[in-house]
Write an enzyme that holds these catalytic residues in place. Structure first.
Site, PDB file in Angstrom:
ATOM      1  N   ASP A 491       0.823  -1.242  -0.141  1.00 18.09           N
ATOM      2  CA  ASP A 491       0.059  -0.093  -0.084  1.00 18.09           C
ATOM      3  C   ASP A 491       0.875   1.269  -0.025  1.00 18.09           C
ATOM      4  O   ASP A 491       0.478   2.363   0.569  1.00 18.09           O
ATOM      5  CB  ASP A 491      -1.082   0.055   1.177  1.00 18.09           C
ATOM      6  N   GLU A 492       2.218   1.296  -0.427  1.00 20.45           N
ATOM      7  CA  GLU A 492       2.888   2.280  -0.557  1.00 20.45           C
ATOM      8  C   GLU A 492       3.140   2.808  -1.958  1.00 20.45           C
ATOM      9  O   GLU A 492       3.272   2.197  -2.868  1.00 20.45           O
ATOM     10  CB  GLU A 492       4.320   1.911  -0.043  1.00 20.45           C
TER      11      GLU A 492
END
Length: 591
Positions: A491-492
């Protein structure tokens, strides 16, 4: 098969001997006449070039004389002291206007005082509306320019001549840059104290029109400064390359002129091609001439060119006569040879052209049809080549399609379509290399989703993938077209903000990203809140390597996660802080 008898063979041999003998004699005569004409043309062209150089020097001398005359006027001395409002100032403006009217090459005459940082006291311009006296409210300080402080450093009766440069919006064509040379003369009082300078801006184009009027119409003028930069060229795009960031040098375009710039020669002639061996060839003559009346080391390289077709017109006429005599004496033999050669060479030439342009469908379509209907060996070869060409093009097209697909997959995330980590690092390193040349900064933003773990836990990884796609779309929409957003993993996300010209641009971009993520994300009929934490590092303040910038942006992002009142943190704001953050000290939401 027809076999030639001895008589036929001897006749052919005699025809060949006659053609070779007459052709060799005619060619020798033609070459001798050509050399003589070339020598005369080079001598004449060199004389014209030297005369043109003398005219140019004399024209600059006339401008220098005008500048000295105007600088020594009592009114000029009074105005340079600061008495511009006296009657002498009004008369001096009229004198300047009169000089401008009688010299169409003068673009501007200015009287600049030494006081007040080189303040203009009088300025007369030539513009689209004619000759105008600039109001006092528009006069400017010019003390920082070389034509002011170099002129003031010269002796009273010496003048300053600037290098030739471009000046925009000053003449009858306001939208077009004009080559200008500035001539300055110091203004001194009766005690020899220098009070200011008198500067005349001269349009080099108008000056050359005046001094070239006696040259033949087919002559072409070249002019370069002491470094070789073209100032006058038949192609305007080749001039003043140093003003446009792309230098075009005379010694590079014409290598034979190199001795002019290293001091080995003061004049030279040669013949050749002006533009990359493209017709027509020309005869050239170049001279080195001193330029400027203050610095004796400065010079210009002036050249003239004339098409060889004009120089060799009489030689070409003689060559045509020789060719006609040779053709008449061997007409039958030549006709038979040409017909036979065409019959044999035409299909072979078609095949050769097709092989040369095997990957160019447009070129093949314009070629004559392949001789596939012939029954001889050439027909067999043509049919085999046609089948081979079709197969090769099919295989190449398939290979190109696969290569493009693999290239795209290697640099992009298959879920979001964004660049992946490898592609982002390449773009970041490229941006770092080019940033110093533009005088700009860039920023790296490390973006982490705050509530992404809840989506995976409550709705499953499929819903998480949907959320990542929506986040990628919102990030892409919130950024400028020049910015780069990539999925770094899980989720980066990382963002490259380039072209940063002001410190406020980075917080504005971070604010747009936060605003884009404030709205809930629709997933499977539900609205899920997904916030972001942003860490920012900046080049060159936070580092000058891609890995260093990325690591510091990551550190700042983890600081943003722990901050209670800020959703983005700039790494430079952490400088001097005693708080040490690392991935071991804080687990991200997505793990």
């Amino acid at each position: 098969m027809i076999k030639l008898g001895l008589t036929s063979r001897l006749s052919i041999l005699l025809v060949c001997i006659g053609v070779v003998a007459s052709g060799a004699t005619g060619y020798s005569t033609y070459r001798a006449n050509r050399r003589m004409l070339m020598h005369e043309a080079e001598h004449s062209l060199l004389t014209s070039t030297q005369l043109l150089s003398q005219r140019f020097t004399a024209a600059l001398g006339d401008v220098a004389d005008d500048a000295l005359v105007l600088a020594t006027l009592p009114s000029s001395v009074a105005v340079a002291r600061g008495d511009a409002r006296r009657p002498g100032g009004a008369r001096l403006k009229q004198v300047f206007q009169g000089f401008m009217e009688h010299h169409p090459e003068y673009l501007q005459i200015r009287l600049i005082s030494r006081a007040h940082y080189g303040l203009e006291r009088i300025r007369v311009d030539r513009g689209a509306q004619g000759i105008v006296v600039v109001p006092e409210s528009e006069l400017q300080e010019k003390g920082q320019f070389p034509y002011v402080f170099d002129t003031l450093s010269a002796s009273t009766q010496r003048v300053y001549v600037s290098p030739v440069g471009l000046k925009g919006g000053a003449g009858p064509d306001p939208g077009e840059d004009q080559p200008v040379v500035r001539v300055g003369a110091p203004i001194a009082d009766e005690n020899g104290n220098k009070l200011g300078v008198l500067v005349i801006d001269v349009d080099l184009t108008q000056m050359f029109k005046r001094i070239e009027r006696d040259l033949p119409a087919d002559y072409v003028v070249y002019l370069a400064n002491e470094w070789g930069d073209f100032l006058v060229h038949p192609d305007p795009a080749q001039t003043f390359g140093f003003e446009r960031g792309r230098r075009v040098l005379m010694q590079k375009s014409f290598p034979a002129t190199a001795p002019l710039f290293d001091g080995g020669r003061t004049s030279l002639t040669f013949h050749g091609y002006a533009h990359a061996h493209q017709e027509p060839a020309e005869v050239f003559a170049f001279v080195r001439s001193p330029f400027g009346l203050v610095d004796g080391n400065r010079f210009i390289a002036l050249g003239l060119a004339r098409p060889l077709t004009d120089v060799l017109a009489s030689a070409n006429a003689l060559g045509a006569q020789i060719v006609r005599l040779v053709l008449i004496s061997s007409a039958i033999a030549i006709v038979l040879a040409v017909l036979f050669a065409r019959a044999m060479a035409r299909p072979l030439r078609t095949l050769a052209d097709a092989v040369t342009h095997i990957f160019d469908e447009g070129a093949i379509a314009r070629l004559p049809s392949l001789p596939v209907t012939r029954t001889d060996e050439i027909g067999v070869l043509a049919r085999c080549f046609d089948r081979m060409r079709i197969e090769i093009r099919s295989q190449v097209q398939t290979l190109h399609a696969r290569q493009e697909e693999l290239t795209h997959l290697a640099g992009h995330d298959p879920l979001t379509g964004l660049p992946n980590r490898m592609r982002f690092m390449e773009q970041l390193e490229q941006a770092i290399r080019h940033a110093p040349t533009g005088g700009e900064t860039l920023a790296v933003m490390f973006v982490d989703l705050n509530d992404f773990k809840q989506i995976n836990d409550q709705l499953g990884h499929s819903a998480g993938d949907q959320a990542l796609v929506v986040v990628a779309q919102r990030l892409r929409a919130a950024l400028r077209g020049t910015d780069v957003v990539a999925r770094f993993g899980g989720d980066e996300f990382v963002i490259l903000v380039s072209g940063v010209r002001s410190p406020e641009a980075i917080p504005v971009t971070a604010g747009r990203v936060q605003t884009a993520m404030e709205a809930p994300v629709p997933i499977g009929g539900r609205l899920m809140k997904v916030g972001v934490s942003i860490g920012i590092s900046e080049f060159p303040g936070d580092g000058d390597h891609a890995e260093e910038l990325l690591a510091k942006a990551d550190t700042a992002m983890y600081a943003a996660k722990t901050a209670a009142d800020s959703r983005y943190v700039r790494y430079r704001d952490l400088a001097g802080s005693s708080v040490e953050l690392s991935r071991e000290g804080l687990a991200p939401d997505g793990e």
